[in-house]
Scaffold this active site. Structure first.
Site, short mmCIF file in Angstrom:
data_model
loop_
_atom_site.label_atom_id
_atom_site.label_comp_id
_atom_site.label_asym_id
_atom_site.label_seq_id
_atom_site.Cartn_x
_atom_site.Cartn_y
_atom_site.Cartn_z
N HIS A 167 0.80 -1.23 0.00
CA HIS A 167 0.00 0.00 0.00
C HIS A 167 0.83 1.28 0.00
O HIS A 167 0.29 2.37 -0.09
CB HIS A 167 -0.98 0.03 1.18
CG HIS A 167 -0.30 0.26 2.50
ND1 HIS A 167 0.37 -0.73 3.15
CD2 HIS A 167 -0.18 1.36 3.27
CE1 HIS A 167 0.88 -0.26 4.28
NE2 HIS A 167 0.57 1.01 4.37
C1 UD1 Z 1 -2.17 5.02 6.49
C2 UD1 Z 1 -0.82 5.45 7.08
C3 UD1 Z 1 0.22 4.37 6.82
C4 UD1 Z 1 -0.26 3.03 7.30
C5 UD1 Z 1 -1.58 2.71 6.65
C6 UD1 Z 1 -2.13 1.37 7.07
C7 UD1 Z 1 -0.40 7.89 6.98
C8 UD1 Z 1 0.45 8.92 6.37
N1 UD1 Z 1 -0.32 6.67 6.43
O1 UD1 Z 1 -2.01 4.96 5.08
O2 UD1 Z 1 1.40 4.71 7.52
O3 UD1 Z 1 0.69 2.05 6.98
O4 UD1 Z 1 -2.51 3.75 7.02
O5 UD1 Z 1 -3.33 1.09 6.50
O6 UD1 Z 1 -1.08 8.15 7.93
N2 UD1 Z 1 -9.53 4.24 2.77
C9 UD1 Z 1 -10.69 3.51 2.80
N3 UD1 Z 1 -11.20 3.16 4.00
C10 UD1 Z 1 -10.61 3.50 5.16
C11 UD1 Z 1 -9.43 4.26 5.12
C12 UD1 Z 1 -8.89 4.61 3.92
O7 UD1 Z 1 -11.25 3.19 1.76
O8 UD1 Z 1 -11.12 3.13 6.24
C13 UD1 Z 1 -8.95 4.60 1.47
C14 UD1 Z 1 -9.32 5.98 1.03
O9 UD1 Z 1 -9.46 5.97 -0.34
C15 UD1 Z 1 -8.10 6.79 1.40
C16 UD1 Z 1 -6.97 5.79 1.20
O10 UD1 Z 1 -7.54 4.54 1.57
O11 UD1 Z 1 -7.92 7.93 0.63
C17 UD1 Z 1 -5.77 6.07 2.02
O12 UD1 Z 1 -6.09 6.19 3.42
P1 UD1 Z 1 -5.13 7.09 4.36
O13 UD1 Z 1 -5.55 6.96 5.77
O14 UD1 Z 1 -5.02 8.46 3.81
O15 UD1 Z 1 -3.72 6.43 4.18
P2 UD1 Z 1 -3.25 4.90 4.12
O16 UD1 Z 1 -2.70 4.64 2.78
O17 UD1 Z 1 -4.29 3.98 4.66
#
Ligand code: UD1
Length: 370
Positions: free
Chosen positions: A210
């Site tokens: 990811h």
């Molecule tokens: C975040 C953390 C990363 C961690 C990862 C684990 C930061 C900078 N990054 O990254 O260190 O390893 O979590 O998962 O904080 N989304 C969903 N459902 C959710 C959450 C997210 O669909 O419940 C999707 C959304 O499209 C979102 C994308 O995932 O834009 C990214 O989520 P985000 O929390 O921004 O970062 P992660 O890549 O999950």
């Protein structure tokens, strides 16, 4: 009990999936050692499979407050968390805010606390990849700079912190709270055979991907998926896919690469399911930070699909090997593991299931003298 003990002493923060397994043993140890804590969920992760299921399986108390910020760009997400968290601090007036790990929720809440003169405690401090291109590295460096008390998981963290001018007195080597959770729940892990509807006869690789550096660049992501298709010719590739990875794969038109024979795509897994999948795997291939540590604790070979790691002890003492995203290096490493069983590894110092107790006792003493 004094009135001071009854008001909130520490506000603990969680936001994203890797925070939940770290906060679970800390909340339990706070209850055991009489530290009055409240839990704030920023809502950075909000899907039931990315959040609620961890509260249920790990017995984390329901958050006292949910800021419900959700997804956005890094800047907006961080800003929204800050904006929503400040009034919570005004109401709670805790003596300290405790943050874990390196996600956007970590730096956002630490920064609000520091600006309001509330002490900041950072659990899992001092890890450094020395790669500022990683959003988490920026979060780690900044959080540590504004923390008053820093708890570390491995000894190399102290020298990283000292290099950045952080006084040794503020740093405590406590061990690894994520491994507390692993040890506490290993006996309840769901067998891989159950999750997969039968044990793959050829053995299997667990894959997670990811990181922006791997999945946001079309050519790198394609090469990684083509490499996984090659692995799938030898063994099953069990791939619980992160929502951002799924979305990016669709955007790049890679759906076919995820459907090749031997590719077993799964939705994000619960903690107990993932623990079982990892424990029973032939090999784990990942860009996650947590899985590098969990595989070392379980003695399962791990190939880390990154150029660097902030968790060097998993290389020096554990079962982890860094390959970067280069398919040739990855396949070579996999061949070595299949031939020789991979690195033996040993359990790092203080990854003994007692880290949260050490943190709670240190904080109880710290609060009592203040
Ligand atoms: C975040 C953390 C990363 C961690 C990862 C684990 C930061 C900078 N990054 O990254 O260190 O390893 O979590 O998962 O904080 N989304 C969903 N459902 C959710 C959450 C997210 O669909 O419940 C999707 C959304 O499209 C979102 C994308 O995932 O834009 C990214 O989520 P985000 O929390 O921004 O970062 P992660 O890549 O999950």
């Amino acid at each position: 009990m004094s009135t001071a003990r009854m008001s909130t002493e520490i506000v603990c923060i969680v936001g994203a999936r890797p925070n939940f397994m770290k906060i679970a043993p800390i909340m339990a140890a706070f209850a055991k050692h009489g530290v009055a804590a409240k839990l704030v969920h920023t809502g950075q992760h909000y899907d039931p499979a990315m959040s609620d299921s961890f509260f249920e399986q790990l017995g984390i108390p329901r958050p006292d407050v949910n800021l419900e910020v959700g997804s956005a760009s890094h800047a907006v997400q961080t800003a929204e968390i800050m904006r929503a968290f400040e009034p919570v601090l005004d109401v709670e007036q805790p003596r300290a805010v405790l943050v874990v790990g390196d996600v956007n929720s970590t730096i956002a809440c630490a920064l609000v606390a520091a600006k309001k003169g509330v002490k900041v405690i950072h659990v899992e401090a001092g890890l450094r990849s020395y790669d500022r291109g990683m959003p988490e590295e920026v979060n780690r460096v900044l959080t540590d700079q504004i923390s008053d008390l820093l708890f570390t998981t491995e000894r190399s963290a102290l020298s990283n912190l000292q290099r950045e001018g952080i006084a040794e007195e503020r740093v405590h080597f406590a061990g690894n709270v994520m491994i507390d959770t692993l040890r506490a729940h290993l006996a309840r892990a769901v067998d891989a055979a159950e999750t997969l509807g039968g044990k793959p006869v050829r053995g299997y690789a667990v894959v997670t991907l990811h990181r922006p550096s791997n999945v946001d660049h079309e050519a790198t992501f394609r090469a990684l998926l083509e490499m996984l298709n090659q692995v799938a010719e030898k063994m099953d590739v069990v791939f619980p896919i992160h929502p951002r990875t799924q979305a990016t794969a669709e955007r790049f038109g890679f759906a076919d690469l995820l459907k090749r024979p031997g590719m077993r795509m799964l939705p994000p897994q619960g903690y107990l399911e993932m623990l079982g999948l990892t424990r029973d795997a032939t090999v784990v291939m990942t860009d996650s930070g947590g899985l590098q540590e969990e595989t070392t604790a379980l003695g399962v070979p791990c190939i880390t699909l990154r150029e660097n790691t902030e968790r060097p002890i998993t290389i020096a003492e554990g079962t982890n090997t860094l390959t970067g995203p280069d398919p040739e290096k990855i396949m070579q490493c996999l061949a070595d593991i299949l031939e020789n069983g991979g690195k033996r590894g040993r359990i790092p110092e203080l990854w003994d299931g007692q880290a949260a107790d050490r943190i709670a006792l240190a904080l109880r003493a710290w609060l009592d003298v203040r």
